[in-house]
Scaffold this motif. Structure first.
Motif, PDB file in Angstrom:
ATOM      1  N   ARG A 187       0.850  -1.194   0.000  1.00 38.67           N
ATOM      2  CA  ARG A 187       0.000   0.000   0.000  1.00 38.67           C
ATOM      3  C   ARG A 187       0.882   1.239   0.000  1.00 38.67           C
ATOM      4  O   ARG A 187       1.866   1.311   0.742  1.00 38.67           O
ATOM      5  CB  ARG A 187      -0.904   0.057   1.242  1.00 38.67           C
ATOM      6  CG  ARG A 187      -1.687  -1.190   1.538  1.00 38.67           C
ATOM      7  CD  ARG A 187      -2.809  -1.421   0.588  1.00 38.67           C
ATOM      8  NE  ARG A 187      -3.874  -0.423   0.688  1.00 38.67           N
ATOM      9  CZ  ARG A 187      -5.039  -0.523   0.028  1.00 38.67           C
ATOM     10  NH1 ARG A 187      -5.252  -1.561  -0.755  1.00 38.67           N
ATOM     11  NH2 ARG A 187      -5.959   0.409   0.154  1.00 38.67           N
ATOM     12  N   VAL A 189       0.986   4.812   1.337  1.00 35.29           N
ATOM     13  CA  VAL A 189       0.255   5.461   2.432  1.00 35.29           C
ATOM     14  C   VAL A 189       0.667   6.915   2.645  1.00 35.29           C
ATOM     15  O   VAL A 189       0.122   7.585   3.530  1.00 35.29           O
ATOM     16  CB  VAL A 189       0.419   4.669   3.750  1.00 35.29           C
ATOM     17  CG1 VAL A 189      -0.193   3.282   3.608  1.00 35.29           C
ATOM     18  CG2 VAL A 189       1.870   4.574   4.163  1.00 35.29           C
ATOM     19  N   ASP A 197      -4.062   6.106   0.750  1.00 35.50           N
ATOM     20  CA  ASP A 197      -4.131   4.667   1.005  1.00 35.50           C
ATOM     21  C   ASP A 197      -4.671   3.968  -0.235  1.00 35.50           C
ATOM     22  O   ASP A 197      -5.877   3.940  -0.470  1.00 35.50           O
ATOM     23  CB  ASP A 197      -5.032   4.379   2.212  1.00 35.50           C
ATOM     24  CG  ASP A 197      -5.008   2.904   2.616  1.00 35.50           C
ATOM     25  OD1 ASP A 197      -4.317   2.113   1.947  1.00 35.50           O
ATOM     26  OD2 ASP A 197      -5.686   2.552   3.590  1.00 35.50           O
TER      27      ASP A 197
END
Length: 277
Positions: A187, A189, A197
């Motif tokens: 991911r 982030v 995200d």
């Protein structure tokens, strides 16, 4: 001879007083040279050749600036390389000082192989020669790029976090990523201090925009009019809480005409097409 081994002038030795001693066990010079061991060695070599041809990390290679990638660190390697590519695309070049932060449980392990992955990702888009885990440190040195690693065992928002920072042309660029869930899904982030995200994808689009109503619709209209399918999208929240950054995952390459149209749109500060591979 190795520890506890004797080498004879004539091999194999068929006559020796050692044979008569009950406490002596005699094997061929290479005691592990069994049919099974030879087969396993061949399979291991073939696996390592495949990894090398794919440009992936090859364990046990003698000319690597990292000696291992254990089960905790190994899953982060593709993420490290993709974050490196994302950094270069956002920064528009390479910095003199690259700061790589490891936070959480991963900080307790040897992360040198991840540093190689970050360098490989950062340098790949800006040099003519192929960048590998072997030559990445040499190419970085030739360009005056210094990597500084910092580890923090205490976790803040994530169990594990990989973060990259550097300044290019007077502007600091920041990207961050983690692995999520039982499947260790990568991911993204963080981008330039904005919280996002979404999973990294081959084709991505990052749009900086003014914090005014309607911007998501304007960007979506331009992308949709070009026939581009949006697979994923997230609106980044900045330090002040303002939503001023959009990240989109797309099914195909973003044409330059779409970037030009986005940059010409009122309220759009900048737009960048990013290929993560």
């Amino acid at each position: 001879a190795g520890a506890g081994l004797d080498v004879f002038a004539a091999e194999p030795t068929t006559e020796s007083p050692l044979f008569s001693l009950p406490e002596v066990v005699v094997t061929p010079h290479l005691g592990a040279s069994t049919v099974e061991a030879q087969d396993k060695a061949g399979v291991t070599i073939a696996d390592m050749v495949v990894l090398a041809l794919r440009g992936e990390f090859v364990p046990f290679a003698v000319n690597l600036a990292a000696t291992e990638a254990n089960s905790t660190v190994q899953p982060f390697l593709p993420l490290a390389e993709r974050l490196g590519r994302l950094f270069t695309a956002m920064a528009g070049g390479t910095p003199d000082l690259l700061e790589v932060f490891y936070e959480g449980a991963i900080a307790d392990y040897d992360c040198r192989v991840l540093n190689l992955g970050v360098l490989k990702g950062i340098l790949g888009p800006v040099v003519d020669e192929p960048v590998s885990f072997v030559n990445a440190p040499q190419i970085a040195q030739s360009r005056g790029l210094v990597l500084r690693e910092t580890k923090r065992s205490s976790a803040r928002d994530y169990v594990n976090l990989l973060e990259i920072r550097g300044t290019v042309a007077g502007r600091e660029t920041h990207v961050a990523g983690t692995l999520y869930g039982k499947q260790s899904s990568p991911r993204i982030v963080g981008i330039d201090e904005h919280i996002v995200d979404l999973p990294p994808s081959t084709h991505m689009l990052v749009v900086r925009n003014s914090d005014v109503p309607g911007m998501i619709g304007r960007v979506g209209t331009i992308v949709g009019a070009a026939g581009l399918n949006i697979a994923d999208m997230d609106v980044g929240t900045g330090p002040s809480g303002a939503a001023a950054l959009m990240v989109l995952s797309l099914a195909e390459v973003v044409p330059s005409t779409v970037i030009d149209a986005l940059r010409a749109e009122p309220g759009v500060v900048d737009a960048r097409a990013i290929e993560l591979g």
